[in-house]
Enzyme design. Structure first.
Site, short mmCIF file in Angstrom:
data_model
loop_
_atom_site.label_atom_id
_atom_site.label_comp_id
_atom_site.label_asym_id
_atom_site.label_seq_id
_atom_site.Cartn_x
_atom_site.Cartn_y
_atom_site.Cartn_z
N ALA A 64 -10.94 4.32 0.44
CA ALA A 64 -10.96 5.52 1.26
C ALA A 64 -10.78 5.10 2.72
CB ALA A 64 -12.29 6.24 1.07
N GLY A 107 -12.21 3.33 -3.18
CA GLY A 107 -11.61 4.57 -3.71
C GLY A 107 -10.26 4.32 -4.39
N GLU A 110 -11.18 3.20 -7.73
CA GLU A 110 -11.68 4.39 -8.45
C GLU A 110 -10.52 5.27 -8.93
OE1 GLU A 110 -14.45 5.43 -5.35
OE2 GLU A 110 -16.14 5.21 -6.71
N GLU A 130 -17.53 -1.72 -1.09
CA GLU A 130 -18.39 -0.76 -0.38
C GLU A 130 -19.69 -1.39 0.09
OE1 GLU A 130 -16.51 0.01 -2.92
OE2 GLU A 130 -15.93 2.13 -2.90
N1 DAK Z 1 -9.38 2.36 5.69
C1 DAK Z 1 -8.68 2.45 6.83
N2 DAK Z 1 -7.77 1.54 7.22
C2 DAK Z 1 -7.56 0.49 6.40
C3 DAK Z 1 -8.25 0.34 5.18
C4 DAK Z 1 -9.21 1.34 4.83
N3 DAK Z 1 -9.89 1.32 3.68
N4 DAK Z 1 -7.84 -0.80 4.60
C5 DAK Z 1 -6.90 -1.32 5.41
N5 DAK Z 1 -6.74 -0.56 6.50
C6 DAK Z 1 -5.81 -0.78 7.61
C7 DAK Z 1 -6.30 -1.88 8.53
O1 DAK Z 1 -7.22 -1.38 9.45
C8 DAK Z 1 -4.99 -2.29 9.19
O2 DAK Z 1 -4.66 -1.35 10.18
P1 DAK Z 1 -4.10 -1.82 11.64
O3 DAK Z 1 -5.14 -2.74 12.16
O4 DAK Z 1 -2.80 -2.52 11.33
O5 DAK Z 1 -3.94 -0.54 12.40
C9 DAK Z 1 -3.98 -2.14 8.08
O6 DAK Z 1 -4.57 -1.26 7.14
C10 DAK Z 1 -3.68 -3.46 7.37
O7 DAK Z 1 -4.91 -4.01 6.98
P2 DAK Z 1 -5.36 -5.51 7.37
O8 DAK Z 1 -4.71 -5.94 8.64
O9 DAK Z 1 -6.83 -5.55 7.30
O10 DAK Z 1 -4.69 -6.30 6.16
P3 DAK Z 1 -5.18 -7.67 5.53
O11 DAK Z 1 -4.11 -8.05 4.55
O12 DAK Z 1 -5.59 -8.66 6.56
O13 DAK Z 1 -6.52 -7.30 4.70
C11 DAK Z 1 -7.85 -5.96 3.18
C12 DAK Z 1 -6.44 -6.47 3.57
C13 DAK Z 1 -7.64 -4.97 2.03
C14 DAK Z 1 -8.68 -7.14 2.67
C15 DAK Z 1 -8.55 -5.30 4.39
O14 DAK Z 1 -7.66 -4.36 4.96
C16 DAK Z 1 -9.81 -4.59 4.02
O15 DAK Z 1 -10.85 -5.21 3.80
N6 DAK Z 1 -9.73 -3.25 3.98
C17 DAK Z 1 -10.90 -2.41 3.71
C18 DAK Z 1 -11.26 -2.43 2.24
C19 DAK Z 1 -12.47 -1.59 1.94
O16 DAK Z 1 -13.59 -1.85 2.42
N7 DAK Z 1 -12.29 -0.59 1.13
C20 DAK Z 1 -13.37 0.28 0.67
C21 DAK Z 1 -13.53 1.44 1.61
S1 DAK Z 1 -14.91 2.49 1.12
C22 DAK Z 1 -14.14 9.50 -1.78
C23 DAK Z 1 -13.52 8.68 -2.66
C24 DAK Z 1 -13.74 7.34 -2.59
C25 DAK Z 1 -14.54 6.80 -1.59
C26 DAK Z 1 -15.14 7.62 -0.71
C27 DAK Z 1 -14.96 8.96 -0.77
N8 DAK Z 1 -13.95 10.93 -1.85
C28 DAK Z 1 -13.05 11.54 -2.81
C29 DAK Z 1 -14.91 11.77 -1.20
C30 DAK Z 1 -14.65 5.34 -1.53
C31 DAK Z 1 -15.04 4.65 -0.43
C32 DAK Z 1 -14.27 3.45 -0.09
O17 DAK Z 1 -13.22 3.20 -0.61
#
Ligand code: DAK
Length: 256
Positions: A64, A107, A110, A130
């Site tokens: 997400a 997400g 998911e 998360e």
């Molecule tokens: N959100 C926003 N931006 C994201 C992102 C995310 N989840 N994942 C990546 N990006 C963005 C990065 O900020 C970056 O943007 P810029 O800096 O270029 O502007 C761009 O995508 C490229 O990412 P990286 O530069 O970080 O790329 P790397 O290859 O170095 O790293 C990575 C890839 C996947 C390891 C890293 O980006 C990362 O850790 N991303 C976050 C992963 C994460 O924590 N995901 C879980 C989020 S919580 C819902 C449904 C589901 C959910 C909630 C609500 N509803 C239906 C209500 C679930 C919650 C989650 O998913």
């Protein structure tokens, strides 16, 4: 016109591509709405028999959109009720296949787990990070992962937030197949095409019955299965399928 996804239909397959590659297809709320309404549209479209979800760029979806969630609190989330949108995915009747490459996190994982089958690339990285954000999965991750790999293994992944590679995911039954990335979509579409030749009503009622098996006791599930089995005997495709067998020819199914 959709802002964050692309849709297409080919050979009776509805193809939904997550299309926000600049942020690894991070799912914002508008995108979630677009995904769900596209799935519902395919589900209602008689020319579509199977649905495939894929991601553009380097990832399936990295979760997400964190920038959108950062200022949320419990009450704003309750009032937004955004999971109501997500819940509609489980009402899709047609087979949904995920072609997953790169990252499928949070997400994004998911979303893949909400699909019926997951075909993944060799370098896929699946996981629930998360915990590293101080939260936990909220769109079914704890439930679906536990159902597919069992409590102990699911807890391990959910507690560590580590990513799971393709081999581990296959070993624990989380994904169906590992496919080289360059042919992942083609092979997924090839499998989908095979399903388009099956009796559509059987596909959907089998899906419904199998999902029931995951959620209910074997006895209840079998009663449910039996009703769906009887129901298929009121379809033209059952007549056609059995007649074709007896006449030693290929059946022509119409979904009626
Ligand atoms: N959100 C926003 N931006 C994201 C992102 C995310 N989840 N994942 C990546 N990006 C963005 C990065 O900020 C970056 O943007 P810029 O800096 O270029 O502007 C761009 O995508 C490229 O990412 P990286 O530069 O970080 O790329 P790397 O290859 O170095 O790293 C990575 C890839 C996947 C390891 C890293 O980006 C990362 O850790 N991303 C976050 C992963 C994460 O924590 N995901 C879980 C989020 S919580 C819902 C449904 C589901 C959910 C909630 C609500 N509803 C239906 C209500 C679930 C919650 C989650 O998913």
């Amino acid at each position: 016109m959709k802002k964050y996804i692309k849709t297409a239909c080919d050979k009776n397959i509805g193809i939904l591509t997550l299309n926000r590659p600049e942020v690894l297809n991070a799912l914002n709320r508008e995108m979630a709405e677009e995904i769900v309404s596209a799935l519902e549209h395919f589900d209602q479209d008689d020319s579509v028999r199977v649905i495939v979800i894929t991601g553009s760029g380097k990832a399936f979806a990295a979760g997400a959109d964190i920038s959108e969630m950062v200022n949320d609190d419990a009450i704003s989330l309750e009032l937004l009720n955004q999971f109501a949108v997500w819940d509609r995915i489980s009402l899709i009747k047609k087979p949904v296949l995920a072609a997953v490459h790169g990252f499928a996190l949070g997400g994004g994982f998911e979303l893949a787990l909400s699909c019926d089958l997951i075909f993944a690339s060799e370098q896929v990285q699946l996981g629930f990070p998360e915990i590293k954000l101080g939260v936990m999965p909220g769109a079914g991750g704890t439930q679906r992962l536990t159902k597919s790999m069992g409590k102990a293994k699911a807890l391990e992944w959910l507690w560590t937030g580590d990513t799971m590679g393709a081999k581990e995911a296959l070993q624990y039954g989380v994904i169906n197949r590992i496919i080289p990335e360059e042919v992942l979509l083609d092979e997924t579409l090839g499998f989908a095409e095979k399903l388009t030749k099956q009796a559509p009503l059987s596909l959907r009622l089998i899906k419904e019955a199998v999902n029931k098996a995951v959620d209910t006791s074997i006895y209840e599930g079998m009663q449910f299965e039996r009703k769906n089995f009887y129901l298929l005997f009121s379809s033209l495709d059952q007549k056609e399928g059995m007649q074709a067998f007896l006449e030693k020819r290929l059946p022509k199914f119409e979904g009626r």
